[in-house]
Design an enzyme around this catalytic site. Structure first.
Site, mmCIF file in Angstrom:
data_model
loop_
_atom_site.group_PDB
_atom_site.id
_atom_site.type_symbol
_atom_site.label_atom_id
_atom_site.label_comp_id
_atom_site.label_asym_id
_atom_site.label_seq_id
_atom_site.Cartn_x
_atom_site.Cartn_y
_atom_site.Cartn_z
ATOM 1 N N GLY D 13 -26.866 12.180 -33.303
ATOM 2 C CA GLY D 13 -27.395 13.538 -33.456
ATOM 3 C C GLY D 13 -28.214 13.618 -34.734
ATOM 4 C CE LYS D 37 -19.253 12.543 -26.726
ATOM 5 N NZ LYS D 37 -17.909 13.106 -26.577
ATOM 6 C CD GLU D 49 -30.442 29.223 -28.959
ATOM 7 O OE1 GLU D 49 -30.787 30.393 -29.146
ATOM 8 O OE2 GLU D 49 -29.590 28.888 -28.114
ATOM 9 C CG PHE D 116 -30.884 32.836 -40.130
ATOM 10 C CD1 PHE D 116 -31.976 32.847 -39.273
ATOM 11 C CD2 PHE D 116 -29.712 32.253 -39.697
ATOM 12 C CE1 PHE D 116 -31.885 32.293 -38.011
ATOM 13 C CE2 PHE D 116 -29.613 31.694 -38.423
ATOM 14 C CZ PHE D 116 -30.701 31.715 -37.576
ATOM 15 C CD GLN D 230 -20.264 30.328 -37.930
ATOM 16 O OE1 GLN D 230 -21.123 29.531 -37.571
ATOM 17 N NE2 GLN D 230 -20.302 30.942 -39.089
ATOM 18 C CG HIS D 232 -23.229 32.839 -32.929
ATOM 19 N ND1 HIS D 232 -23.836 33.986 -32.503
ATOM 20 C CD2 HIS D 232 -24.139 32.190 -33.685
ATOM 21 C CE1 HIS D 232 -25.074 34.021 -32.974
ATOM 22 N NE2 HIS D 232 -25.291 32.943 -33.699
ATOM 23 C CG LEU D 242 -26.360 30.867 -30.020
ATOM 24 C CD1 LEU D 242 -25.100 31.435 -30.620
ATOM 25 C CD2 LEU D 242 -26.966 29.846 -30.947
ATOM 26 C CD GLU D 245 -27.152 34.641 -38.080
ATOM 27 O OE1 GLU D 245 -26.073 34.254 -37.609
ATOM 28 O OE2 GLU D 245 -27.445 34.552 -39.266
ATOM 29 N NE ARG D 285 -24.224 32.462 -37.202
ATOM 30 C CZ ARG D 285 -24.784 31.288 -37.000
ATOM 31 N NH1 ARG D 285 -24.037 30.194 -36.966
ATOM 32 N NH2 ARG D 285 -26.081 31.186 -36.822
ATOM 33 C CG HIS D 353 -21.913 28.806 -33.096
ATOM 34 N ND1 HIS D 353 -22.739 28.348 -32.095
ATOM 35 C CD2 HIS D 353 -22.674 28.843 -34.215
ATOM 36 C CE1 HIS D 353 -23.944 28.123 -32.605
ATOM 37 N NE2 HIS D 353 -23.927 28.392 -33.881
ATOM 38 C CD GLU D 377 -20.375 21.544 -35.561
ATOM 39 O OE1 GLU D 377 -21.539 21.431 -35.116
ATOM 40 O OE2 GLU D 377 -19.515 22.266 -35.051
ATOM 41 N NE ARG D 388 -22.733 26.650 -39.149
ATOM 42 C CZ ARG D 388 -23.847 26.894 -38.454
ATOM 43 N NH1 ARG D 388 -25.022 26.694 -38.989
ATOM 44 N NH2 ARG D 388 -23.777 27.326 -37.206
ATOM 45 C CB SER D 391 -30.351 28.821 -40.909
ATOM 46 O OG SER D 391 -30.262 29.493 -42.140
HETATM 47 C C1 LIG Z 1 -26.083 26.630 -29.588
HETATM 48 C C2 LIG Z 1 -26.083 26.242 -31.029
HETATM 49 C C3 LIG Z 1 -27.053 26.721 -31.884
HETATM 50 C C4 LIG Z 1 -27.069 26.347 -33.220
HETATM 51 N N1 LIG Z 1 -28.046 26.852 -34.012
HETATM 52 C C5 LIG Z 1 -28.073 26.486 -35.316
HETATM 53 C C6 LIG Z 1 -29.077 26.975 -36.180
HETATM 54 O O1 LIG Z 1 -29.935 27.740 -35.780
HETATM 55 N N2 LIG Z 1 -29.094 26.593 -37.456
HETATM 56 C C7 LIG Z 1 -28.157 25.729 -37.938
HETATM 57 O O2 LIG Z 1 -28.236 25.400 -39.109
HETATM 58 N N3 LIG Z 1 -27.191 25.243 -37.147
HETATM 59 C C8 LIG Z 1 -27.115 25.600 -35.843
HETATM 60 N N4 LIG Z 1 -26.123 25.124 -35.055
HETATM 61 C C9 LIG Z 1 -25.176 24.144 -35.571
HETATM 62 C C10 LIG Z 1 -25.775 22.752 -35.563
HETATM 63 O O3 LIG Z 1 -26.660 22.612 -34.494
HETATM 64 C C11 LIG Z 1 -24.732 21.664 -35.424
HETATM 65 O O4 LIG Z 1 -23.770 21.839 -36.353
HETATM 66 C C12 LIG Z 1 -25.354 20.317 -35.640
HETATM 67 O O5 LIG Z 1 -26.419 20.125 -34.748
HETATM 68 C C13 LIG Z 1 -24.390 19.179 -35.485
HETATM 69 O O6 LIG Z 1 -25.127 17.952 -35.589
HETATM 70 P P1 LIG Z 1 -24.444 16.556 -35.722
HETATM 71 O O7 LIG Z 1 -25.497 15.567 -35.990
HETATM 72 O O8 LIG Z 1 -23.329 16.638 -36.695
HETATM 73 O O9 LIG Z 1 -23.796 16.291 -34.333
HETATM 74 P P2 LIG Z 1 -24.396 16.264 -32.847
HETATM 75 O O10 LIG Z 1 -25.812 16.601 -32.786
HETATM 76 O O11 LIG Z 1 -23.444 17.040 -32.025
HETATM 77 O O12 LIG Z 1 -24.303 14.762 -32.467
HETATM 78 C C14 LIG Z 1 -23.095 14.118 -32.180
HETATM 79 C C15 LIG Z 1 -23.404 12.702 -31.806
HETATM 80 O O13 LIG Z 1 -22.212 11.948 -31.774
HETATM 81 C C16 LIG Z 1 -22.146 11.203 -30.603
HETATM 82 N N5 LIG Z 1 -20.743 10.996 -30.270
HETATM 83 C C17 LIG Z 1 -19.773 11.908 -30.225
HETATM 84 N N6 LIG Z 1 -18.616 11.319 -29.879
HETATM 85 C C18 LIG Z 1 -18.874 10.020 -29.712
HETATM 86 C C19 LIG Z 1 -18.095 8.893 -29.348
HETATM 87 N N7 LIG Z 1 -16.786 8.994 -29.077
HETATM 88 N N8 LIG Z 1 -18.688 7.704 -29.253
HETATM 89 C C20 LIG Z 1 -20.011 7.569 -29.518
HETATM 90 N N9 LIG Z 1 -20.783 8.590 -29.860
HETATM 91 C C21 LIG Z 1 -20.222 9.802 -29.953
HETATM 92 C C22 LIG Z 1 -22.884 12.010 -29.597
HETATM 93 O O14 LIG Z 1 -23.370 11.195 -28.585
HETATM 94 C C23 LIG Z 1 -24.007 12.568 -30.434
HETATM 95 O O15 LIG Z 1 -25.067 11.649 -30.493
HETATM 96 C C24 LIG Z 1 -26.088 25.488 -33.723
HETATM 97 C C25 LIG Z 1 -25.104 25.018 -32.870
HETATM 98 C C26 LIG Z 1 -25.072 25.406 -31.547
HETATM 99 C C27 LIG Z 1 -23.965 24.945 -30.690
#
Ligand SMILES: Cc1cc2nc3c(=O)[nH]c(=O)nc-3n(C[C@H](O)[C@H](O)[C@H](O)COP(=O)(O)OP(=O)(O)OC[C@H]3O[C@@H](n4cnc5c(N)ncnc54)[C@H](O)[C@@H]3O)c2cc1C
Ligand code: SF4
Ligand code: F3S
Ligand code: FES
Lengths: 118, 247, 139, 599
Positions: D13, D37, D49, D116, D230, D232, D242, D245, D285, D353, D377, D388, D391
């Site tokens: 991610g 995964k 978003e 925001f 959290q 939302h 979602l 915001e 939130r 959320h 996250e 949190r 944004s």
């Molecule tokens: C609908 C929505 C809207 C949001 N809007 C905002 C916003 O406007 N502003 C903001 O700041 N934040 C926002 N957030 C929060 C933010 O998007 C997330 O906190 C953030 O994207 C998390 O990113 P990450 O890289 O930590 O994890 P993720 O993007 O969730 O990536 C997780 C990765 O881990 C991998 N993975 C998981 N488990 C395994 C496993 N067992 N084996 C191998 N790989 C695995 C997955 O394949 C994936 O690639 C929003 C969240 C949501 C749900």
């Protein structure tokens, strides 16, 4: 610009130009000579009039362009239709020869015929 | 409208069979349900062995592409009730090898994506301390549409040319190349042109246009490809007329 | 891509369906596509037909009359009606698709596609009027 | 034994990809693996978003962003981490701009920002309302440039290799083939995102099952602040999709069934026609979600087949603004709710959320377990404290992804090679995954246990919590853990066996659920997103501290506390609804709606 300058963009350019020519000119021409005159909906132009139109240098030039480009349009499109529709891409070389060769031959014929118009 | 609907789901189990078969499932069909809800219902309540991909459930991650009654669709954005009274046929995306059930192999796209250099190419990087590259809303608009691709593969599934010739780079990858070409910050257009004017590139496309029709994000890959051809032709002419200036 | 993958415990056999030779019959939109592509044959035919006409005109009035008679023969007539349908198909698809390939900017703004399509049709009307004028109005 | 890689990233991610690029840029000699995964561009970051916060306006300051974040998190955030975060966020966002992220722009070509929730200045960068999508694709496509990054797409990590007190790689299962392999490395960075799927109603994608938290926890790393979940305030009923915001920051109103802007009753200020920062709809939130619960108690919500709702009103914004600034909101409403926000009210309800808690790390993403790093996250650094701000998460991924990457690069330079027990660990895991999970024909349906778990957690660890229900649900979760040993798995195929994955994910979620409930039970105060009806006040005496959940040898969990780092902002009361007059005039002067034409 490129080490090898592939010919494909040029062929496509001819294809496109031909597409435009055919789309602009052929509906009217074919409608008149293919349908309206034979069915008597409209009276065909008399001989002298037509000859005058055709023998005008500008007409000849335009006709040459339209014919030649339209033939290249056909060649390009037909070639891909054969590839895709009949899945005979392996005959690539001969298809190319037939299509583009045909277009070149057609262009020469057109040039000859238009040249010969009195 | 009936409150039940039958799904005919394609099954392919490589260990057990060499051909695809169909299983029928009778499902409830509330008006909020999308095809994906139906599949989840099957998986949770009826047959745990069904395999398919999904994640976001909001049409943005691009995982859940499949054929619904023969049309490439996102399962999470296609309502079951639109197909009432059914039955509905659900199959894996066309033109891809099937790994299992509704899961297709898309490694081919991943390597093609890398080939078109989908990143900003620059002669000289501007240092961060100089701030952002200025880009007006108008300049943003130039490529914005092509940056909307979620890599869902619906366009590949719809494109007969890709079906006939898997080497064809295909709609989404070319649209993404255009996305970077048209970005005012990028200078890599020539490099990408080099790759895309090979045989498997833009010239393979015969403008069937189905890719654009099925694209759930209005990316218009067909347009991207034709614009590419035009651009390539113009450059050809330029290079022909002014062999030196084009260097 | 591994084209010849076979099933072993850790190497599943992928299922591939070959595209049938008649793939374009499967869907209406594919069929329409093939018709569009086939229109090129009729484009070629119109060129031939036109050149025959030119040849006739450049020979003599008699030859021209023979051409007109020939074009009344039912076979030629049906061929030309069919051709016209294909030519129209070609023109319509061509004009409608053009905006996708062409992005025109005027004064920094992008012209809407519909405008490009409309100007194409305007071109068709103009050219047709010129042809009609040249052939039908006696001067 | 020479490891296959120097660093393995678990997760592709936003955080994982940023870390991968940081590593690739740190040294060309580093061999880097990204195990995910799902294909990286399917990661959940794609759904974000609204936008990403970073100070760029001349009239904004780093200190103000710090203060908003600290007060937003009810003083539970570590202020040294927050300062680092706020300082580096603008650079990271700028870097993303240089990599091609299509940020929305002002008319003169500068990056545009929007207001925001909980932020006193406009500092949220956005790419229309698909910010996360554009960020993730930009990161992913940019990462393709680095040839030292090897991807394991659709490989599921089942276990961390731990030996000699160090993490030495992971064991992963390839979905397409069922192959199980040890991917050895000198260091592992876990970036697996959140765990919203522990709850029944969430904005989170199917893949957000807390895998990384459970993996780290099982490997011996503590989980921090897990009680802070959290909600939302604006999710669509039924789907939980979602409504960002940004819809409120562009000027949307929240109204109850009587058409009344009810937030004014909950110390969030007085309603104004235009949005005012840090008041009403632009409050934080946690407060907005709590206000919903109070409206529900008062009977002022509307019942639907999918639970009670209030309404988000965008109609007065007009079609043009909605299309330009909130196109995705409109698309989602039309697609999934069959309503057009230009003309109709959007029904919304609070929805799970984001996870403030996560794997305990220091300011560089290092966990107490040598060789294990965490970012995104899944981690708890902690900058988000008890709540949190919208944004702040997207820039957090970037800042701490990059930091973890750089820290890991330093670490591996001096790290020892993996030991020889790797082979034995792999064999054990293979036995577990193949013999146990493919041949298991127990009685319990995966879906049943999952659902019971979700309802249990929701009931006890929802927006409001009480000791009694938390105790009950802790017992229930233990029972579910027991029952989960008796799964029925019908699918014995090795090829893309998603049922086996579902079983693994459920076992991860059960661990995470236990950590959430246990730490919620222990925290006898109300702070930010953790509201105990039996302890309604904040208690800085006892609980100005991070909870740390550690797994005990017998499988139970123990909760400890760790002091919060306070640098310059001593705990104070959180005040919303009263923007100081000078700020308000500034805001109005610049125009409530940013002037940019950016889409
Ligand atoms: C609908 C929505 C809207 C949001 N809007 C905002 C916003 O406007 N502003 C903001 O700041 N934040 C926002 N957030 C929060 C933010 O998007 C997330 O906190 C953030 O994207 C998390 O990113 P990450 O890289 O930590 O994890 P993720 O993007 O969730 O990536 C997780 C990765 O881990 C991998 N993975 C998981 N488990 C395994 C496993 N067992 N084996 C191998 N790989 C695995 C997955 O394949 C994936 O690639 C929003 C969240 C949501 C749900
Ligand atoms: S271009 Fe459209 S259809 Fe093709 S992959 Fe991208 S989003 Fe999907
Ligand atoms: S469908 Fe295929 S042929 Fe071209 S226009 Fe689209 S890529
Ligand atoms: S599940 Fe993400 S696009 Fe359908």
């Amino acid at each position: 610009m490129y080490a090898r300058r592939p010919i494909e963009p040029l062929l496509w350019l001819f294809f496109s130009a031909g597409g435009v020519m055919a789309a602009l000119f052929f509906p009217a021409i074919l409608f008149l000579f293919g349908i309206a005159f034979p069915l008597g909906w409209l009276a065909p132009p008399n001989y002298d009039h037509l000859l005058a139109v055709v023998s005008h240098p500008l007409t000849r030039l335009v006709l040459l362009g339209v014919c030649s480009l339209s033939l290249f349009h056909w060649a390009h499109r037909f070639r891909y239709t054969l590839y895709d529709g009949l899945q005979i891409k392996h005959l690539n070389e001969s298809i190319n020869a037939i299509c583009y060769g045909g277009a070149v031959l057609g262009t020469l014929t057109a040039a000859y015929l238009l040249w010969k118009v009195p | 409208m009936s409150d039940h609907i039958t799904l005919h789901v394609a099954r392919y189990r490589p260990e057990k069979a060499s051909e695809t078969t169909f299983d029928a499932f009778e499902l409830p069909c509330p008006k909020e349900w999308v095809v994906l809800d139906g599949l989840n219902h099957i998986k949770d309540r009826m047959d745990g062995t069904l395999s398919y991909r999904w994640s976001c459930r909001m049409g943005i991650c691009g995982s859940c592409g499949m054929l619904v009654n023969g049309e490439p669709k996102l399962a999470c954005a296609t309502f079951l009730s639109d197909y009432a009274p059914g039955p509905v046929r659900v199959e894996p995306l066309r033109n891809f090898p099937v790994i299992r059930d509704l899961v297709v192999e898309m490694g081919d796209f991943m390597s093609k994506l890398t080939r078109i250099k989908p990143w900003i190419v620059r002669q000289v990087e501007k240092p961060l301390s100089d701030g952002e590259y200025r880009q007006t809303p108008g300049e943003l608009d130039e490529y914005k549409q092509f940056s909307m691709c979620i890599n869902c593969m619906l366009c590949y599934s719809a494109c007969p040319i890709y079906g006939l010739d898997p080497h064809f780079i295909g709609p989404a990858a070319i649209a993404l190349a255009q996305r970077y070409n048209l970005d005012s910050r990028d200078e890599g257009a020539a490099e990408r042109m080099q790759i895309l004017s090979e045989h498997d590139g833009i010239w393979g496309c015969t403008f069937v246009g189905e890719c654009t029709k099925v694209c759930p994000k209005h990316v218009d890959p067909a347009g991207a490809i034709q614009r590419y051809k035009l651009q390539s032709a113009v450059e050809w002419v330029k290079a022909f007329v002014l062999p030196r200036a084009a260097q | 891509m591994r084209h010849n993958a076979v099933y072993t415990p850790y190497h599943p056999r992928w299922h591939r369906t070959r595209v049938s030779t008649y793939w374009w019959l499967g869907r209406w939109s594919y069929f329409l596509f093939i018709l569009r592509e086939l229109s090129s044959i009729f484009v070629a035919w119109v060129v031939i037909y036109l050149l025959v006409l030119v040849a006739a005109v450049s020979k003599s009035a008699v030859r021209y009359q023979q051409f007109l008679d020939w074009s009344r023969n039912p076979f030629m007539l049906s061929l030309n009606i069919l051709s016209l349908l294909f030519i129209v198909l070609h023109a319509v698809t061509w004009f409608n698709l053009a905006p996708q390939a062409m992005v025109v900017h005027v004064g920094g703004r992008r012209l809407p596609g519909s405008l490009i399509a409309i100007s194409n049709y305007a071109g068709l009307v103009a050219v047709s009027i010129v042809i009609l004028g040249l052939l039908l109005i006696r001067w | 034994m020479t490891p296959a890689f120097d660093v393995v990233l678990v997760g592709g991610g936003g955080a994982g990809l940023r870390a991968a690029i940081a590593l690739a840029e740190a040294s060309q000699r580093l061999r880097i693996a990204v195990v995910s995964k799902v294909y990286p561009m399917r990661s959940h970051t794609v759904s974000a978003e609204g936008g990403a916060a970073g100070v760029i306006s001349p009239d904004d300051s780093l200190d103000e962003h710090c203060y908003d974040t600290i007060s937003g998190g009810d003083w539970l955030g570590d202020q040294d981490a927050i300062e680092a975060f706020v300082r580096e966020a603008p650079q990271e966002l700028l870097r993303l701009e240089h990599w091609g992220c299509p940020w929305s722009r002002e008319a003169d070509g500068r990056v545009a920002v929007r207001p925001f929730g909980g932020m006193r200045k406009m500092r949220t960068w956005f790419a229309a309302d698909k910010t996360g999508f554009h960020m993730l694709h930009t990161l992913f496509q940019t990462s393709l440039k680095y040839t030292t990054v090897v991807r394991y797409d659709e490989w599921f990590v089942t276990k961390f290799l731990v030996d000699d007190g160090r993490v030495q790689g992971v064991i992963a299962l390839e979905l397409a083939t069922g192959r199980i392999e040890a991917i050895t490395a000198r260091a592992v960075i876990v970036c697996t995102g959140g765990c919203g799927k522990v709850f029944p109603f969430t904005t989170n994608a199917a893949i957000k099952t807390g895998d990384g938290m459970a993996l780290a926890y099982r490997a011996g790393a503590p989980l921090k602040d897990m009680e802070f979940v959290q909600y939302h305030p604006t999710g669509l009923p039924f789907t939980g999709i979602l409504i960002t915001e940004a819809a409120r920051s562009e000027g949307g109103y929240l109204i109850n069934k009587d058409g009344y802007r009810y937030l004014q009753d909950y110390a969030l200020g007085t309603p104004q026609p235009k949005p005012v920062l840090r008041t009403m709809e632009l409050g934080p939130r946690d407060r907005l979600s709590q206000a919903f619960m109070k409206e529900l108690d008062k009977g002022r919500t509307t019942d639907t087949p999918y639970g009670p709702v209030v309404f988000l009103d965008l109609r007065h914004l007009g079609e043009q603004l909605i299309n330009r600034r909130l196109p995705f909101v409109r698309e989602l409403c039309m697609k999934y709710q069959n309503i057009d926000p230009v003309k109709e009210l959007i029904p919304v309800r609070p929805v799970v959320h984001y996870m403030m808690g996560g794997v305990h790390t220091d300011i560089n993403g290092a966990t107490p377990l040598p060789g294990l790093y965490a970012a995104g996250e899944v981690a708890c650094v902690s900058i988000n404290g008890a709540n949190r701000l919208g944004s702040n998460s997207l820039p957090e991924l970037l800042v701490f992804g990059a930091r973890a990457g750089r820290a890991a690069a330093d670490y591996v330079a001096g790290a020892k090679d993996p030991g020889t027990t790797v082979v034995a660990q792999l064999q054990d895991e293979q036995r577990r995954l193949e013999a146990d999970l493919l041949q298991q024909r127990g009685r319990e349906r995966i879906a049943d246990i999952r659902q019971e778990m979700q309802l249990t957690v929701e009931e006890s660890a929802g927006i409001y919590r009480t000791g009694a229900s938390l105790i009950r649900s802790a017992a229930k979760l233990r029972e579910l853990q027991e029952r989960a040993r008796d799964f029925r798995i019908e699918d014995d195929s090795r090829t893309f066996n998603t049922e086996r994955i579902a079983a693994l994910e459920l076992s991860f979620m059960l661990d995470v659920a236990e950590a959430i409930v246990t730490s919620a039970l222990r925290r006898e105060e109300s702070r930010g997103a953790h509201q105990r009806t039996d302890f309604p006040l904040r208690d800085d005496q006892r609980y100005l501290a991070h909870s740390l959940v550690q797994r005990q040898p017998d499988g139970s969990c123990r909760v400890d506390y760790l002091p919060v780092t306070i640098t310059r902002w001593p705990p104070a009361e959180r005040v919303y609804g009263e923007a100081p007059s000078d700020e308000r005039s500034h805001y109005v002067a610049r125009g409530a709606i940013p002037s940019g034409e950016g889409v």
